[in-house]
Write a protein that holds these residues in place. Structure first.
Motif, PDB file in Angstrom:
ATOM      1  N   ALA A 110      13.373 -29.945 -12.206  1.00 36.34           N
ATOM      2  CA  ALA A 110      14.366 -28.909 -11.892  1.00 36.34           C
ATOM      3  C   ALA A 110      13.755 -27.845 -10.986  1.00 36.34           C
ATOM      4  N   GLN A 111      12.528 -27.445 -11.263  1.00 37.28           N
ATOM      5  CA  GLN A 111      11.842 -26.454 -10.425  1.00 37.28           C
ATOM      6  C   GLN A 111      11.592 -27.033  -9.036  1.00 37.28           C
ATOM      7  N   ASP A 118      17.088 -18.013 -11.544  1.00 34.26           N
ATOM      8  CA  ASP A 118      16.376 -19.273 -11.345  1.00 34.26           C
ATOM      9  C   ASP A 118      16.118 -19.525  -9.862  1.00 34.26           C
ATOM     10  N   GLU A 119      17.122 -19.259  -9.038  1.00 37.45           N
ATOM     11  CA  GLU A 119      16.983 -19.454  -7.598  1.00 37.45           C
ATOM     12  C   GLU A 119      15.933 -18.502  -7.024  1.00 37.45           C
ATOM     13  N   SER A 120      15.924 -17.271  -7.505  1.00 32.92           N
ATOM     14  CA  SER A 120      14.922 -16.306  -7.042  1.00 32.92           C
ATOM     15  C   SER A 120      13.519 -16.748  -7.435  1.00 32.92           C
ATOM     16  N   ASN A 121      13.376 -17.256  -8.652  1.00 33.24           N
ATOM     17  CA  ASN A 121      12.073 -17.751  -9.098  1.00 33.24           C
ATOM     18  C   ASN A 121      11.627 -18.937  -8.245  1.00 33.24           C
ATOM     19  N   ALA A 122      12.574 -19.811  -7.900  1.00 37.42           N
ATOM     20  CA  ALA A 122      12.246 -20.968  -7.066  1.00 37.42           C
ATOM     21  C   ALA A 122      11.809 -20.523  -5.675  1.00 37.42           C
ATOM     22  N   ARG A 123      12.493 -19.538  -5.118  1.00 38.05           N
ATOM     23  CA  ARG A 123      12.106 -19.026  -3.800  1.00 38.05           C
ATOM     24  C   ARG A 123      10.722 -18.389  -3.841  1.00 38.05           C
ATOM     25  N   ALA A 124      10.441 -17.670  -4.931  1.00 35.67           N
ATOM     26  CA  ALA A 124       9.115 -17.048  -5.071  1.00 35.67           C
ATOM     27  C   ALA A 124       8.032 -18.118  -5.202  1.00 35.67           C
ATOM     28  N   ALA A 125       8.300 -19.159  -5.995  1.00 36.30           N
ATOM     29  CA  ALA A 125       7.327 -20.244  -6.146  1.00 36.30           C
ATOM     30  C   ALA A 125       7.115 -20.969  -4.819  1.00 36.30           C
ATOM     31  N   TYR A 126       8.192 -21.175  -4.081  1.00 37.23           N
ATOM     32  CA  TYR A 126       8.106 -21.829  -2.771  1.00 37.23           C
ATOM     33  C   TYR A 126       7.239 -20.995  -1.823  1.00 37.23           C
TER      34      TYR A 126
END
Length: 161
Positions: A105-106, A30-38
């Protein structure tokens, strides 16, 4: 027969490892996905900002319009190669991509991935304050604090697409 049993046991172990990784390492994904989205949002905002600066340099004026019509104009005038994904809020004073309320959450994960301290956010916003001129940000006493936060949201559900 022995080789068949070994193959079945090996497949079962691999499946068990995959399930354990998903269960115990879910927050890492989830954290990796958030960093990618950021990173994707930062890159998109940089492209939009550069297109607006180029237009300003060429015409000595800010481009007319705002939000998606402005982006379509920048595309048709050749300042953007493509319109970045999402519903961007763009004008000469603000540039942000609002997060829908169901994506709190995202949004919170993006703010955390960007290195911001979520304990500064009033509890009713759950780590995702309205910011960068989004509706409701004027009501926050610390609105200036949140201006550089990447995750923004609308407060009013009527304004959410």
């Amino acid at each position: 027969m022995f080789q068949l049993i070994i193959a079945i046991v090996a497949i079962a172990l691999v499946l068990l490892l995959v399930l354990a990784a998903m269960y115990f390492g879910g927050s890492i994904y989830d954290e990796s996905n958030a960093r990618a989205a950021y990173a994707k949002n930062v890159n998109s905002a940089t492209q939009i900002e550069a297109a607006m600066q180029l237009y300003f340099q060429d015409k000595s004026a800010n481009p007319a319009g705002e939000d998606m019509p402005l982006l379509r104009n920048l595309l048709s005038w050749g300042y953007l190669k493509e319109i970045p994904e999402g519903d961007w809020k763009v004008n000469s004073a603000a540039l942000y991509k609002p997060i829908k309320i169901q994506d709190v959450a995202q949004c919170s994960a993006m703010n955390k991935a960007a290195g911001f301290n979520l304990s500064q956010v009033p509890s009713q916003y759950e780590g995702c304050p309205p910011c960068n001129g989004a509706e409701g940000s004027q009501q926050l006493a610390d609105a200036e604090t949140f201006k550089k936060w990447p995750g923004c949201q609308f407060i009013s559900t009527a304004a959410t697409p």
